[in-house]
Scaffold this motif. Structure first.
Motif, PDB file in Angstrom:
ATOM      1  N   TYR A  30       0.821  -1.217   0.000  1.00  0.00           N
ATOM      2  CA  TYR A  30       0.000   0.000   0.000  1.00  0.00           C
ATOM      3  C   TYR A  30       0.855   1.267   0.000  1.00  0.00           C
ATOM      4  N   GLU A  31       1.804   1.353   0.926  1.00  0.00           N
ATOM      5  CA  GLU A  31       2.595   2.576   1.037  1.00  0.00           C
ATOM      6  C   GLU A  31       3.444   2.803  -0.215  1.00  0.00           C
ATOM      7  N   ARG A  32       3.972   1.717  -0.785  1.00  0.00           N
ATOM      8  CA  ARG A  32       4.765   1.850  -2.003  1.00  0.00           C
ATOM      9  C   ARG A  32       3.902   2.339  -3.157  1.00  0.00           C
ATOM     10  N   LYS A  33       2.694   1.780  -3.270  1.00  0.00           N
ATOM     11  CA  LYS A  33       1.783   2.214  -4.327  1.00  0.00           C
ATOM     12  C   LYS A  33       1.407   3.681  -4.139  1.00  0.00           C
ATOM     13  N   LYS A  34       1.233   4.080  -2.887  1.00  0.00           N
ATOM     14  CA  LYS A  34       0.877   5.467  -2.605  1.00  0.00           C
ATOM     15  C   LYS A  34       1.950   6.416  -3.115  1.00  0.00           C
ATOM     16  N   LYS A  35       3.221   6.071  -2.880  1.00  0.00           N
ATOM     17  CA  LYS A  35       4.307   6.918  -3.352  1.00  0.00           C
ATOM     18  C   LYS A  35       4.366   6.941  -4.873  1.00  0.00           C
ATOM     19  N   GLN A  36       4.133   5.780  -5.493  1.00  0.00           N
ATOM     20  CA  GLN A  36       4.203   5.717  -6.946  1.00  0.00           C
ATOM     21  C   GLN A  36       3.101   6.551  -7.589  1.00  0.00           C
ATOM     22  N   ILE A  37       1.923   6.571  -6.959  1.00  0.00           N
ATOM     23  CA  ILE A  37       0.787   7.273  -7.546  1.00  0.00           C
ATOM     24  C   ILE A  37       0.917   8.779  -7.400  1.00  0.00           C
ATOM     25  N   LEU A  38       1.303   9.234  -6.220  1.00  0.00           N
ATOM     26  CA  LEU A  38       1.215  10.662  -5.961  1.00  0.00           C
ATOM     27  C   LEU A  38       2.545  11.365  -5.775  1.00  0.00           C
ATOM     28  N   SER A  39       3.341  10.872  -4.848  1.00  0.00           N
ATOM     29  CA  SER A  39       4.450  11.664  -4.344  1.00  0.00           C
ATOM     30  C   SER A  39       5.533  11.892  -5.382  1.00  0.00           C
ATOM     31  N   ARG A 224       6.515  42.108 -10.523  1.00  0.00           N
ATOM     32  CA  ARG A 224       5.835  41.110 -11.355  1.00  0.00           C
ATOM     33  C   ARG A 224       5.033  40.166 -10.461  1.00  0.00           C
ATOM     34  N   SER A 225       4.150  39.453 -11.085  1.00  0.00           N
ATOM     35  CA  SER A 225       3.261  38.564 -10.344  1.00  0.00           C
ATOM     36  C   SER A 225       4.040  37.498  -9.581  1.00  0.00           C
ATOM     37  N   PHE A 226       3.412  36.967  -8.541  1.00  0.00           N
ATOM     38  CA  PHE A 226       3.995  35.874  -7.776  1.00  0.00           C
ATOM     39  C   PHE A 226       2.879  34.903  -7.393  1.00  0.00           C
ATOM     40  N   VAL A 227       3.249  33.771  -6.837  1.00  0.00           N
ATOM     41  CA  VAL A 227       2.284  32.696  -6.580  1.00  0.00           C
ATOM     42  C   VAL A 227       2.109  32.475  -5.085  1.00  0.00           C
ATOM     43  N   PHE A 228       0.849  32.395  -4.672  1.00  0.00           N
ATOM     44  CA  PHE A 228       0.498  32.039  -3.295  1.00  0.00           C
ATOM     45  C   PHE A 228      -0.051  30.608  -3.336  1.00  0.00           C
ATOM     46  N   PRO A 229       0.686  29.619  -2.805  1.00  0.00           N
ATOM     47  CA  PRO A 229       0.192  28.237  -2.818  1.00  0.00           C
ATOM     48  C   PRO A 229      -0.874  28.020  -1.749  1.00  0.00           C
ATOM     49  N   VAL A 230      -1.886  27.246  -2.081  1.00  0.00           N
ATOM     50  CA  VAL A 230      -2.963  26.906  -1.155  1.00  0.00           C
ATOM     51  C   VAL A 230      -3.008  25.391  -1.059  1.00  0.00           C
ATOM     52  N   ARG A 231      -2.715  24.840   0.124  1.00  0.00           N
ATOM     53  CA  ARG A 231      -2.669  23.383   0.246  1.00  0.00           C
ATOM     54  C   ARG A 231      -2.902  22.977   1.692  1.00  0.00           C
ATOM     55  N   ASP A 232      -3.303  21.746   1.850  1.00  0.00           N
ATOM     56  CA  ASP A 232      -3.483  21.137   3.162  1.00  0.00           C
ATOM     57  C   ASP A 232      -2.201  20.385   3.499  1.00  0.00           C
ATOM     58  N   SER A 233      -1.658  20.603   4.684  1.00  0.00           N
ATOM     59  CA  SER A 233      -0.364  20.015   5.050  1.00  0.00           C
ATOM     60  C   SER A 233      -0.476  18.600   5.592  1.00  0.00           C
ATOM     61  N   TRP A 234      -1.678  18.006   5.575  1.00  0.00           N
ATOM     62  CA  TRP A 234      -1.867  16.688   6.188  1.00  0.00           C
ATOM     63  C   TRP A 234      -0.940  15.632   5.598  1.00  0.00           C
ATOM     64  N   SER A 235      -0.605  15.740   4.334  1.00  0.00           N
ATOM     65  CA  SER A 235       0.197  14.710   3.669  1.00  0.00           C
ATOM     66  C   SER A 235       1.683  14.815   3.987  1.00  0.00           C
ATOM     67  N   ASN A 236       2.105  15.872   4.691  1.00  0.00           N
ATOM     68  CA  ASN A 236       3.523  16.133   4.974  1.00  0.00           C
ATOM     69  C   ASN A 236       4.325  16.501   3.725  1.00  0.00           C
ATOM     70  N   ASN A 237       3.651  16.641   2.580  1.00  0.00           N
ATOM     71  CA  ASN A 237       4.325  17.092   1.373  1.00  0.00           C
ATOM     72  C   ASN A 237       4.134  18.598   1.283  1.00  0.00           C
ATOM     73  N   ASP A 238       5.225  19.343   1.424  1.00  0.00           N
ATOM     74  CA  ASP A 238       5.124  20.795   1.527  1.00  0.00           C
ATOM     75  C   ASP A 238       4.856  21.488   0.199  1.00  0.00           C
ATOM     76  N   TYR A 239       4.817  20.752  -0.895  1.00  0.00           N
ATOM     77  CA  TYR A 239       4.656  21.411  -2.189  1.00  0.00           C
ATOM     78  C   TYR A 239       3.452  20.864  -2.955  1.00  0.00           C
ATOM     79  N   TYR A 240       3.400  19.564  -3.185  1.00  0.00           N
ATOM     80  CA  TYR A 240       2.220  18.973  -3.809  1.00  0.00           C
ATOM     81  C   TYR A 240       1.426  18.251  -2.724  1.00  0.00           C
ATOM     82  N   GLY A 241       0.258  18.770  -2.424  1.00  0.00           N
ATOM     83  CA  GLY A 241      -0.549  18.160  -1.369  1.00  0.00           C
ATOM     84  C   GLY A 241      -1.123  16.820  -1.804  1.00  0.00           C
TER      85      GLY A 241
END
Length: 453
Positions: A30-39, A224-241
């Motif tokens: 399960y955990e390996r598949k989770k990393k392959q799918i998302l992280s 120039r423009s800049f980006v404000f990221p909006v994310r939930d930190s529950w996944s511990n991934n600080d960039y792609y939630g």
């Protein structure tokens, strides 16, 4: 016998003239598949793509997670509806600007509406409504959203432009956690066409976005423009939630929700009467038919099909009426619990469109549970068994109120860019609250009640 396999060749459900079977539990990998799918992390190593002199973090396998997620959601009715419900509930009936003038004894805030017409037009206007609608869409669908804070030549923030998750990726962060956002219509392929030159924008740091803006202004970089990221930190991934529905996808419930209707169609067509219900742990298939022992999932599928045909032949038929069936189980030495135990249950009633085949409703419920949505809100409570629930009005109201209470952190995450916009334009001491319509009982004298939260 017909067996429903997932993409890895693991059985999900089985049917024949005599029996219905399903796999239970959670796959060992399960955990390996989770990393392959998302992280973007694979085996603890960051996978990056090279764009000019930048290292861009891949978003999921082959940098295609947003595309895969959106395709999955659009083809799964309960997942699509559940996520749209979460978006509608979170956004509510819009935003109201107000000031807190006190707190009552019961903890309720005493709010006063802001009388500044420009502020009221802004929070109630199309820009904020468009931002909330699009940002919350990506926030729930893929676990991450981003908004481009548009800046004029004088360095003033003049607009909120939500970015589509299909068209942006983040670069590898530096030692301070700072990174860039590369916006291009070429993703998931690395941008390279001159006629669609990508935008490379600064990304605000998560610790204190307002301080970061002031630092850029002091350094003369707010041009120039800049980006404000909006994310939930529950996944511990600080960039792609991580989207809230991902566990239901990894465990196979989304795939079951796709495929069970095919079994239902066949059942109605052939008027099947099942005699047995067989439950087989996922771990059994991992040990009996290890994926690494087969060159392709197709070969593994064929081996499992042959094995289950032999089981059916031994279990079913008049000549096997008094024939014993031997199964095995494994005991986990660490905790003493039985694992890999087959459960075979005799079914007394004929198939009547749902009494024996609970898998479809279970899949829908499991997906809604992953979203933290009570199925009763949709009238989806089952009349008996594990997923039983009272579908009365009070139960629906309570489930709805629980969802509203749980929406607090998501709402604040979505409001952060709006608050930054107001503060950067000199609007201070203003609180933003969402309007809600609450269902009430008839004895209150009204069917609904307006509230702020």
């Amino acid at each position: 016998m017909e067996i429903l396999f997932n993409k890895e060749g693991t059985p999900l459900a089985m049917t024949s003239r005599f029996m219905f079977g399903e796999s239970t539990g959670r796959p060992e990998n399960y955990e390996r598949k989770k990393k392959q799918i998302l992280s973007p992390y694979s085996l603890e190593k960051v996978r990056t793509l090279h764009f000019r002199k930048l290292e861009v973090m891949a978003w999921g396998r082959n940098n295609k997670f947003p595309e895969t997620a959106i395709e999955t959601i659009s083809s799964t009715s309960v997942l699509n509806t559940g996520l749209k419900f979460l978006r509608a509930l979170t956004v509510g009936q819009g935003v109201m600007a107000c000031r807190v003038r006190g707190v009552k004894d019961n903890g309720d805030e005493v709010l006063e509406a802001v009388d500044d017409p420009q502020v009221r037009r802004f929070v109630g206007g199309r820009m904020v409504r468009r931002y909330l609608e699009k940002a919350s869409r990506d926030y729930f669908k893929v676990g991450s959203a981003a908004v481009e804070m548009m800046v004029n030549a004088a360095g003033d923030i003049v607009g909120l432009n939500p970015l589509n998750a299909l068209f942006y990726r983040y670069t590898l962060p530096d030692a301070y956690g700072a990174c860039k956002c590369v916006v291009s219509g070429d993703w998931p392929n690395v941008p390279g066409r001159r006629d669609r030159d990508p935008k490379v924008l600064d990304v605000l740091m998560d610790y204190d976005p307002g301080l970061h803006v002031e630092w850029m202004r002091a350094r003369g970089r707010l041009r120039r423009s800049f980006v404000f990221p909006v994310r939930d930190s529950w996944s511990n991934n600080d960039y792609y939630g991580e989207p809230v529905w991902l566990p239901a996808y990894i465990l196979g419930w989304v795939e079951v929700a796709h495929m069970v209707p095919k079994f239902l169609q066949k059942a109605y067509k052939n008027q099947i009467t099942w005699k047995w219900h067989v439950q087989i742990p996922y771990s059994f298939w991992d040990r009996k038919f290890p994926p690494q022992d087969f060159e392709t999932p197709k070969l593994r599928t064929a081996a499992i099909q042959k094995y289950m045909d032999e089981v059916e032949e031994n279990l079913c038929g008049l000549q096997n009426a008094e024939k014993p069936l031997f199964t095995h189980y494994n005991v986990n030495e660490a905790n003493g619990k039985i694992e890999e135990e087959w459960k075979i249950t005799a079914l007394d009633n004929k198939y009547k469109g749902g009494e024996n085949l609970v898998t479809s409703a279970a899949a829908n419920s499991e997906i809604l549970f992953a979203l933290m949505v009570n199925p009763n809100v949709f009238g989806a409570g089952m009349p008996g068994g594990t997923y039983a629930g009272n579908q009365g009005g009070s139960n629906i109201r309570e489930a709805f109120l629980v969802n509203l209470a749980n929406a607090y952190i998501d709402r604040q995450n979505l409001l952060d860019p709006v608050n930054l916009y107001l503060e950067a334009n000199g609007v201070r001491d203003v609180e933003l609250r969402f309007r809600n319509t609450i269902l009430t009982t008839l004895d209150t004298g009204a069917g609904t009640q307006k509230t702020l939260s």
